[in-house]
Design a protein around this motif. Sequence first.
Motif, short mmCIF file in Angstrom:
data_model
loop_
_atom_site.label_atom_id
_atom_site.label_comp_id
_atom_site.label_asym_id
_atom_site.label_seq_id
_atom_site.Cartn_x
_atom_site.Cartn_y
_atom_site.Cartn_z
N PHE A 12 -30.87 12.43 14.74
CA PHE A 12 -32.12 11.89 14.22
C PHE A 12 -33.26 12.78 14.70
O PHE A 12 -33.40 13.03 15.89
N ASP A 13 -34.07 13.25 13.79
CA ASP A 13 -35.17 14.15 14.13
C ASP A 13 -36.47 13.34 14.28
O ASP A 13 -37.18 13.10 13.31
N ALA A 14 -36.76 12.92 15.51
CA ALA A 14 -37.97 12.14 15.78
C ALA A 14 -39.23 12.97 15.60
O ALA A 14 -40.27 12.46 15.22
N VAL A 15 -39.13 14.28 15.84
CA VAL A 15 -40.29 15.17 15.68
C VAL A 15 -40.68 15.25 14.21
O VAL A 15 -41.85 15.07 13.85
N ALA A 16 -39.70 15.49 13.33
CA ALA A 16 -39.99 15.57 11.90
C ALA A 16 -40.44 14.22 11.35
O ALA A 16 -41.33 14.16 10.49
N THR A 17 -39.86 13.14 11.86
CA THR A 17 -40.26 11.80 11.41
C THR A 17 -41.72 11.53 11.78
O THR A 17 -42.50 11.03 10.95
N ARG A 18 -42.10 11.86 13.01
CA ARG A 18 -43.49 11.68 13.44
C ARG A 18 -44.43 12.51 12.58
O ARG A 18 -45.49 12.04 12.15
N TYR A 19 -44.04 13.74 12.27
CA TYR A 19 -44.85 14.62 11.44
C TYR A 19 -44.99 14.05 10.02
O TYR A 19 -46.08 14.00 9.46
N GLY A 20 -43.89 13.58 9.46
CA GLY A 20 -43.93 12.99 8.12
C GLY A 20 -44.81 11.75 8.07
O GLY A 20 -45.56 11.55 7.11
N CYS A 21 -44.74 10.94 9.11
CA CYS A 21 -45.61 9.74 9.18
C CYS A 21 -47.07 10.14 9.24
O CYS A 21 -47.92 9.52 8.59
N MET A 22 -47.38 11.18 10.01
CA MET A 22 -48.75 11.65 10.12
C MET A 22 -49.26 12.12 8.75
O MET A 22 -50.36 11.75 8.33
N LEU A 23 -48.45 12.89 8.04
CA LEU A 23 -48.86 13.40 6.73
C LEU A 23 -49.08 12.28 5.73
O LEU A 23 -49.97 12.36 4.89
N GLN A 24 -48.27 11.24 5.82
CA GLN A 24 -48.36 10.14 4.86
C GLN A 24 -49.33 9.05 5.30
O GLN A 24 -49.59 8.13 4.53
N GLY A 25 -49.82 9.14 6.51
CA GLY A 25 -50.72 8.11 7.01
C GLY A 25 -50.01 6.82 7.37
O GLY A 25 -50.63 5.75 7.43
N ALA A 26 -48.71 6.90 7.62
CA ALA A 26 -47.93 5.70 7.96
C ALA A 26 -48.31 5.20 9.35
O ALA A 26 -48.53 6.00 10.27
N ILE A 27 -48.37 3.90 9.50
CA ILE A 27 -48.67 3.32 10.80
C ILE A 27 -47.48 2.53 11.36
O ILE A 27 -47.47 2.15 12.52
#
Length: 96
Positions: A12-27
């Motif tokens: 599981f790539d937590a770094v990429a997930t965090r980055y994707g959330c940042m780009l999408q504005g996910a909270i």
Amino acid sequence: MGRRGQEEDDWFDAVATRYGCMLQGAITVALTNLDVLGYLDEIPVCVAYETADGETERFPVTSKLAAARPSLRYLPGWRCAISQITSYELLPEPAK
């Protein structure tokens, strides 16, 4: 094959997930299909990347991504079936 017989991309790539959330504005994020991990003794999680510039917890820019290597942390697995569990409180501690 990666460490302990894991495929190199089998984590599981937590770094990429965090980055994707940042780009999408996910909270908030929901991790689905948790039950399929029940057979593992340990859960490999990418927590950083090793780059030519050193270790970073930020997702590498495209030009450096191909050379970046995941820095994995191994979290304990739970080694039991959880597919019938319908309440967070009933999950094994490592699954929480």
